[in-house]
Design a protein around this motif. Structure first.
Motif, PDB file in Angstrom:
ATOM      1  N   VAL A 175       0.856  -1.188   0.000  1.00  0.00           N
ATOM      2  CA  VAL A 175       0.000   0.000   0.000  1.00  0.00           C
ATOM      3  C   VAL A 175       0.892   1.239   0.000  1.00  0.00           C
ATOM      4  CG1 VAL A 175      -0.186   0.069   2.534  1.00  0.00           C
ATOM      5  CG2 VAL A 175      -1.969   1.124   1.119  1.00  0.00           C
ATOM      6  N   ASP A 176       0.448   2.255  -0.708  1.00  0.00           N
ATOM      7  CA  ASP A 176       1.162   3.524  -0.773  1.00  0.00           C
ATOM      8  C   ASP A 176       0.727   4.373   0.419  1.00  0.00           C
ATOM      9  OD1 ASP A 176       2.189   6.027  -1.306  1.00  0.00           O
ATOM     10  OD2 ASP A 176       1.586   6.059  -3.412  1.00  0.00           O
ATOM     11  N   THR A 177       1.521   4.350   1.488  1.00  0.00           N
ATOM     12  CA  THR A 177       1.127   5.049   2.710  1.00  0.00           C
ATOM     13  C   THR A 177       1.349   6.557   2.623  1.00  0.00           C
ATOM     14  OG1 THR A 177       3.289   4.523   3.673  1.00  0.00           O
ATOM     15  CG2 THR A 177       1.447   3.060   4.216  1.00  0.00           C
ATOM     16  N   ALA A 178       2.031   7.020   1.580  1.00  0.00           N
ATOM     17  CA  ALA A 178       2.119   8.466   1.364  1.00  0.00           C
ATOM     18  C   ALA A 178       0.801   8.988   0.798  1.00  0.00           C
ATOM     19  CB  ALA A 178       3.268   8.794   0.416  1.00  0.00           C
ATOM     20  N   LEU A 179       0.127   8.147   0.022  1.00  0.00           N
ATOM     21  CA  LEU A 179      -1.140   8.539  -0.592  1.00  0.00           C
ATOM     22  C   LEU A 179      -2.327   8.225   0.304  1.00  0.00           C
ATOM     23  CD1 LEU A 179      -2.667   9.577  -3.100  1.00  0.00           C
ATOM     24  CD2 LEU A 179      -2.666   7.228  -3.948  1.00  0.00           C
ATOM     25  N   PHE A 180      -2.307   7.044   0.906  1.00  0.00           N
ATOM     26  CA  PHE A 180      -3.419   6.636   1.767  1.00  0.00           C
ATOM     27  C   PHE A 180      -2.968   6.735   3.220  1.00  0.00           C
ATOM     28  CE2 PHE A 180      -4.052   4.300  -2.256  1.00  0.00           C
ATOM     29  CZ  PHE A 180      -5.248   4.889  -2.634  1.00  0.00           C
ATOM     30  N   PHE A 203     -17.801   1.681   1.802  1.00  0.00           N
ATOM     31  CA  PHE A 203     -17.502   0.565   0.901  1.00  0.00           C
ATOM     32  C   PHE A 203     -16.821   1.143  -0.330  1.00  0.00           C
ATOM     33  CE2 PHE A 203     -18.350  -1.820  -2.940  1.00  0.00           C
ATOM     34  CZ  PHE A 203     -18.063  -3.129  -2.583  1.00  0.00           C
ATOM     35  N   VAL A 204     -15.706   0.534  -0.744  1.00  0.00           N
ATOM     36  CA  VAL A 204     -15.011   0.920  -1.972  1.00  0.00           C
ATOM     37  C   VAL A 204     -14.825  -0.334  -2.812  1.00  0.00           C
ATOM     38  CG1 VAL A 204     -12.882   1.852  -2.976  1.00  0.00           C
ATOM     39  CG2 VAL A 204     -13.780   2.816  -0.847  1.00  0.00           C
ATOM     40  N   GLY A 205     -15.182  -0.260  -4.086  1.00  0.00           N
ATOM     41  CA  GLY A 205     -14.970  -1.420  -4.948  1.00  0.00           C
ATOM     42  C   GLY A 205     -15.847  -1.379  -6.181  1.00  0.00           C
ATOM     43  N   ARG A 206     -15.649  -2.351  -7.048  1.00  0.00           N
ATOM     44  CA  ARG A 206     -16.486  -2.504  -8.227  1.00  0.00           C
ATOM     45  C   ARG A 206     -17.907  -2.829  -7.786  1.00  0.00           C
ATOM     46  NH1 ARG A 206     -16.607  -1.250 -12.547  1.00  0.00           N
ATOM     47  NH2 ARG A 206     -17.291  -3.181 -13.500  1.00  0.00           N
ATOM     48  N   LEU A 282      -7.101  -5.263  -1.956  1.00  0.00           N
ATOM     49  CA  LEU A 282      -6.273  -4.060  -1.860  1.00  0.00           C
ATOM     50  C   LEU A 282      -7.002  -2.909  -1.177  1.00  0.00           C
ATOM     51  CD1 LEU A 282      -3.542  -2.780  -2.599  1.00  0.00           C
ATOM     52  CD2 LEU A 282      -4.525  -2.151  -4.812  1.00  0.00           C
ATOM     53  N   VAL A 283      -8.304  -2.771  -1.441  1.00  0.00           N
ATOM     54  CA  VAL A 283      -9.047  -1.659  -0.837  1.00  0.00           C
ATOM     55  C   VAL A 283      -9.084  -1.771   0.683  1.00  0.00           C
ATOM     56  CG1 VAL A 283     -10.458  -1.131  -2.861  1.00  0.00           C
ATOM     57  CG2 VAL A 283     -11.246  -2.875  -1.237  1.00  0.00           C
ATOM     58  N   VAL A 284      -9.055  -2.985   1.198  1.00  0.00           N
ATOM     59  CA  VAL A 284      -9.046  -3.175   2.654  1.00  0.00           C
ATOM     60  C   VAL A 284      -7.757  -2.605   3.237  1.00  0.00           C
ATOM     61  CG1 VAL A 284      -9.105  -4.864   4.529  1.00  0.00           C
ATOM     62  CG2 VAL A 284     -10.504  -5.223   2.483  1.00  0.00           C
ATOM     63  N   LEU A 285      -6.643  -2.899   2.591  1.00  0.00           N
ATOM     64  CA  LEU A 285      -5.352  -2.407   3.075  1.00  0.00           C
ATOM     65  C   LEU A 285      -5.260  -0.886   2.942  1.00  0.00           C
ATOM     66  CD1 LEU A 285      -2.700  -3.329   4.305  1.00  0.00           C
ATOM     67  CD2 LEU A 285      -1.806  -3.687   1.995  1.00  0.00           C
TER      68      LEU A 285
END
Length: 372
Positions: A175-180, A203-206, A282-285
């Motif tokens: 995960v990009d911790t600078a962005l998230f 909730f995030v996802g398709r 990935l969205v969970v992380l």
């Protein structure tokens, strides 16, 4: 090293798989490697960090957002001959991926694959469960011609092996911790969207029913307004309009770019994700990196990300009652929510993309050296 990649899409923000591909692109640029990409969907030329070749495709009414390549060899082979890659990496078991692996076999060069999506788990949602043995036979033919099949979770490695797929390799995502990260929390965003002091369940996802959206709808029906709970949904997909009708008071934000998404994550309170078909999640992380405790189904890759009772809760797969009860525990106990959010953040900060990419490129080197 010269590496050729195939992907179902190269349009940024299209899905989690594309986000992983762009992390690979960042690593390629950082290392000064040469690369070429092939896909049915490519960004405008001025936005391409490496040459990205569009392969002709057709769209199907059922899933028009995922076009299928047509006669990919006619586009792929001339460009690959001109580029002369050292290794080929496919990211989807589609016609384009098959053509790329066939090219590698004919030219005597190594091919690798990443197993991002458990398509066979989706078959039952389209009443095609009886075709699963056929698909696994096709996958064996494809993946057993690859030097490595990178799978992002141990449960997926086990599943691939159980179906006779060799050369599997555990390659988790980062995960990009600078962005998230929590610094993007925005009181202004909450106020502008009427969320104020509410407890935001995100909730995030398709937006496809195979993500177990029926359970999300039931959670909305039972929990909206309880302890100030409000639902936010970020994503696009064919289920969106029906979902909006069934969750009329939820906030829908559609497809967001990464910067917008980081604000939505950080400005929410609890991440809810009932999907049982994730190879990773990935969205969970990303949510955890934003200091959100996560409630997810104890299945697939998600159960390897959430530490039950520490960084969130794992609910029984496909069990709406348990999923809702676990969310309810966090709604009832704000201190527990904060504590789990802090633990989630601490864990996410250990999941660096740098280490993940070091592993990938080390494997490339081993494979290339072996084939020389």
């Amino acid at each position: 090293m010269k590496i050729a990649y195939t992907a179902g899409s190269l349009q940024k923000e299209h899905n989690g798989v594309v986000r992983v591909v762009y992390e690979i692109i960042k690593a390629l640029k950082k290392r000064g490697e040469s690369a070429i990409f092939f896909s049915q969907l490519v960004p405008p030329k001025k936005e391409q960090p490496f040459p990205m070749i569009r392969v002709p495709s057709i769209r199907f009414p059922v899933r028009p957002e995922y076009p299928m390549s047509v006669l990919p060899k006619s586009t792929l082979y001339p460009h690959l001959d001109a580029f002369a890659p050292d290794i080929i990496h496919i990211t989807a078991p589609d016609a384009l991926g098959y053509a790329a692996v066939l090219y590698a076999k004919e030219r005597g060069m190594p091919a690798v694959a990443t197993y991002h999506t458990s398509f066979t788990d989706y078959l039952k949602y389209y009443h095609l469960g009886a075709t699963e043995p056929f698909f696994w036979a096709r996958y064996r033919k494809l993946y057993n011609n690859c030097e490595r099949v990178f799978a992002p979770s141990k449960v997926m490695v086990k599943e691939l092996k159980s179906h006779g797929i060799r050369n599997t390799f555990f390659w988790p995502h980062g995960v990009d911790t600078a962005l998230f990260n929590p610094s993007f929390k925005s009181r202004a965003w909450r106020t502008a969207n009427g969320l104020g002091q509410k407890t935001v369940l995100l909730f995030v996802g398709r937006l496809v029913w195979e993500k177990n959206l029926d359970i999300l709808v039931e959670a909305y029906r039972r929990l909206k307004g309880k302890k100030g709970a409000a639902f936010v949904v970020a994503g696009e997909g064919p289920a969106k309009e029906q979902l909006k009708k069934r969750m009329p008071d939820a906030k829908f934000f559609g497809q967001l770019d990464r910067n917008e998404l980081s604000t939505v994550y950080a400005s929410s309170d609890i991440f809810v994700f009932p999907s049982t078909t994730e190879t990773f999640g990935l969205v969970v992380l990303e949510a955890m990196a934003s200091r959100l405790p996560a409630v997810g189904a104890g299945a697939g890759g998600v159960k390897e990300i959430i530490e039950d009772g520490v960084t969130g809760f794992l609910a029984k797969p496909n069990d709406a009652e348990d999923f809702i009860a676990k969310i309810g525990r966090l709604l009832e106990r704000p201190k527990l929510t904060a504590q789990m959010g802090a633990s989630a953040l601490a864990y996410a900060r250990t999941q660096s993309w740098n280490h993940v990419m070091e592993t990938l490129f080390e494997e490339y080197k081993k494979i290339f050296s072996k084939k020389k």
